[in-house]
Design an enzyme around this catalytic site. Structure first.
Site, mmCIF file in Angstrom:
data_model
loop_
_atom_site.group_PDB
_atom_site.id
_atom_site.type_symbol
_atom_site.label_atom_id
_atom_site.label_comp_id
_atom_site.label_asym_id
_atom_site.label_seq_id
_atom_site.Cartn_x
_atom_site.Cartn_y
_atom_site.Cartn_z
ATOM 1 C CB THR A 38 -1.332 23.538 33.155
ATOM 2 O OG1 THR A 38 -1.289 24.041 34.582
ATOM 3 C CG2 THR A 38 -1.896 22.101 33.334
ATOM 4 C CB VAL A 39 -2.129 24.458 28.373
ATOM 5 C CG1 VAL A 39 -2.196 23.942 26.806
ATOM 6 C CG2 VAL A 39 -3.340 24.233 29.077
ATOM 7 C CB VAL A 87 -14.670 25.475 22.498
ATOM 8 C CG1 VAL A 87 -15.835 24.699 22.788
ATOM 9 C CG2 VAL A 87 -14.548 26.999 22.089
ATOM 10 N N GLY A 119 -11.886 21.687 25.923
ATOM 11 C CA GLY A 119 -10.438 21.033 26.296
ATOM 12 C C GLY A 119 -10.154 20.005 25.306
ATOM 13 C CD GLU A 126 -9.067 30.418 37.949
ATOM 14 O OE1 GLU A 126 -8.864 31.769 38.190
ATOM 15 O OE2 GLU A 126 -9.651 29.860 36.873
ATOM 16 C CG ASP A 172 -14.742 29.063 31.414
ATOM 17 O OD1 ASP A 172 -13.848 29.431 30.916
ATOM 18 O OD2 ASP A 172 -15.375 27.898 30.940
ATOM 19 C CE LYS A 188 -14.475 26.751 28.293
ATOM 20 N NZ LYS A 188 -14.350 26.005 29.369
ATOM 21 N N GLY A 202 -7.782 19.937 31.757
ATOM 22 C CA GLY A 202 -6.706 19.078 32.023
ATOM 23 C C GLY A 202 -5.431 19.463 31.057
#
Lengths: 425, 425
Positions: A12-13, A131, A133, A189, A200, A204, A301
């Site tokens: 994705t990224v 961190v 997005g 997920e 998670d 961060k 995203g």
């Protein structure tokens, strides 16, 4: 100047990074003076179909194709995972290649070691995308608050859990229903542990603590409570008192020490953090000089995260043009003790279930009086299954006092501590 | 390395700068590698008492004491005003001194010329404090969104007018009462024109447009509507439909053109901008890749604004340490046409007062039908002084269509266009 990029990972990224580099090539060249070109990508699975960009570079599964390629100056690591990524980044840095990564787990656990390696080799190591997005919080902390003394950094930094809490609050879903919806939409997920248990967010928060306080905490230094035990009743009761419930990562100075905690918090509806909904993220910074500043935006995203990778790439490009690479992303270093439970003080939201028997409430209030915890607001709702639900907001109380209450309640019959969250202020 | 600073102006912001430099001296030195020292201050009035810092530098009223002082490398201009400040900054740049200023009027009107002069002399010209006080928006635009294509920048960038609107909405004050309160609290000047008529916001929007779109608009390119004609009825009616009214500066791409406007807008209560209250500021950035990002914080005040000046100073210090000064603060340059009225399209909030006579409403609705403007929501309230108040939300309509309505209504009897604002979305 042409700068060659090698990509580890084209999911994705990674795809998003290629798209922006291709679509905005002219603008990037105009503004950085450099032409950024993807020269190679290394992936695990060569057979996966990849669309949305022009594949004008080779894709292989051999890391050496990037690490030994002299035409590649910057390595972008967007595969995830810790051990293999660590190995790749270490080798890239030692080959004097600049590294951009979005890997929060790796940076939170071994970032300092890698930063030192980058420094020794005179290359850049950037990780803005690790961190929040698309929210440019790390570069802001490192370049705009250098002269300020930060007293607290607090954020909604896990989009999955914030999506779940928003759906529970806005649409009356149960935790299980909201989690299912998050999974259906691809925000969670199939094993959501890392997100909903707060790990998670803790990774961060460790990185935010590096930049805000100059400290290098490990996971054990972070008190972590997830959202899996939150009920819709908790959310409704909090609403009744004028609060949203948000999973916050909070690192704050208390005297000479630092408290680092991920946990659900009550946030007043009047506070900007309360309006951060669904998969969005926000980081609030309190500085002695600047006061309260908040950065808000998409927490994940393809394109937002890719944009953060791109901001790292353009900063490396600028450093290369000026011949000034090798400065650490984070320049702040100091030692701070971890706060003790007695130093972690906040108002509380407490829910107690009490057997509906004569004297029960007297016994409960006696426990709180013994712990010197006093109430500002109380609400009792009718008994269910023979139990009454008592919701209390308290005056400021420390974690040490709460530990007393926990122990007392655990050892008592007919009473159960159903929920206990700090009120953020 | 010791870096000498010369201050022009020692009022609110100037004093704040000295305080931070003195109080956080060790931290600044640790993080930048340089020791920033105030060597001289030049002020208009030598007799004003100055407190809150140690005066370990001379204060005089002769600009030459700074401009000809070889021990001063950075000039900080925090006096305000345009002509004299222009002259001082120009001479400082030509003397190869770096300049940090908080002067939005000057930068908005002559910033490009000064940036070129800085470039020719190989020195830095920074002005983070010129827009949105403590909110680090300019450095974020220049270092984190370089690779993205920005489609819109919109902000609450005038604290005074936002304070007035917040007080009208939250406490039911009239415009005059809220203005008086703002003046009593020191948020508004005795002549509030610059703030309430939108000119201050327009200056800041010009600078935001420089960074977001690479354009160099002049004041005449900005459509400016202030808040002085807003009534508590407008605010109440907007609330009834689920909107706050905020004075927004909005610069946005429409096709190949750019629309630049300061005006009151309706903002949905669900939008983060709606929660920005009192003297706070916020800037929302929409990028093709990053999506929607917002920076929120104090729009003015001694220490927040001083912190932005400090962020400029630490960046100059870093550039000096690396021997890389002289790069422009804003690297983005392109030409864009101004949007035509027909391209400026938005849903609208329209208030019409109509003489309460038979056929009047028929005539009004006919006017809107002729201009091809259709309604989504309508509310008529009982006649007052023989007039009915008709509040309408419309489907998207252009400024050109609204101009038709304006002309038609102006030429008609018994009807008055009481308010017309865009709905921000």
């Amino acid at each position: 100047m042409e700068i060659g990029i090698g990509l580890f990972g084209l999911g994705t990224v990674g795809s998003g990074v290629v798209k922006i580099l291709q679509q905005n090539a002219n603008q990037i060249t105009q503004r950085t003076g450099s032409h950024l070109v993807v020269r190679h990508a290394v992936v695990h699975n060569l057979n996966k179909p990849r669309t949305g960009f022009t594949q004008d570079f080779p894709i292989t599964d051999n890391p050496e194709d990037i690490l030994s390629n002299d035409d590649i100056q910057i390595v972008v690591e967007v595969m995830g995972g810790v051990d293999y990524a660590y190995d790749i980044i270490k080798r890239a840095l030692m080959a004097k290649k600049h590294v951009v990564t979005a890997n929060k787990d790796l940076i939170a656990s071994r970032g300092q070691e890698l930063a030192e390696l980058a420094n020794q080799n005179g290359v850049d190591l950037y990780y803005e995308a690790a961190v929040a997005g698309g929210v440019p919080i790390l570069r802001t902390l490192s370049s705009s608050f250098t002269a300020d003394e930060i007293s607290r950094v607090a954020g909604i930094i896990n989009g999955t859990s914030n999506f779940i809490l928003t759906q529970m609050a806005a649409n009356g879903l149960t935790y299980a229903e909201a989690l299912k919806l998050a999974q259906d939409k691809g925000f969670a997920e199939s094993d959501p542990t890392n997100d909903v248990e707060g790990f998670d967010a803790a990774y961060k928060l460790i990185i935010l603590s590096n930049f805000s306080f100059g400290v290098q905490p490990v996971m054990d230094d972070v008190t972590v409570t997830g959202i899996a035990n939150l009920t819709d009743s908790d959310i409704n009761d909090a609403h009744g008192f004028g609060y949203a419930i948000k999973l916050l990562g909070v690192a704050q100075r208390v005297g000479d020490a630092l408290s680092i905690e991920v946990a659900p918090h009550l946030v007043s509806f009047n506070h900007p953090l309360a309006t951060v909904n669904n998969e969005n993220n926000a980081v609030l910074v309190n500085g002695e000089s600047v006061g309260e500043v908040m950065l808000y935006g998409p927490g994940a995203g393809e394109m937002p995260t890719a944009n953060s990778v791109l901001s790292d790439l353009t900063n490396v490009a600028t450093n290369l043009a000026l011949n000034t690479p090798g400065r650490p992303f984070n320049t702040f270093n100091q030692d701070l003790d971890l706060a003790k439970p007695s130093q972690r003080v906040a108002r509380r939201f407490i829910v107690v279930e009490v057997a509906d028997t004569p004297g029960a409430m007297y016994s409960v209030t006696g426990m709180f009086a013994s712990a010197k915890i006093s109430f500002t607001d109380l609400k009792q709702t009718p008994a269910k299954n023979g139990f009454a639900r008592l919701v209390a907001l308290t005056h400021a109380a420390s974690d040490a006092q709460l530990n007393v209450i926990r122990t007392t309640i655990r050892n008592a019959d007919g009473i159960n501590l159903a929920a206990e969250y700090k009120i953020f202020s």
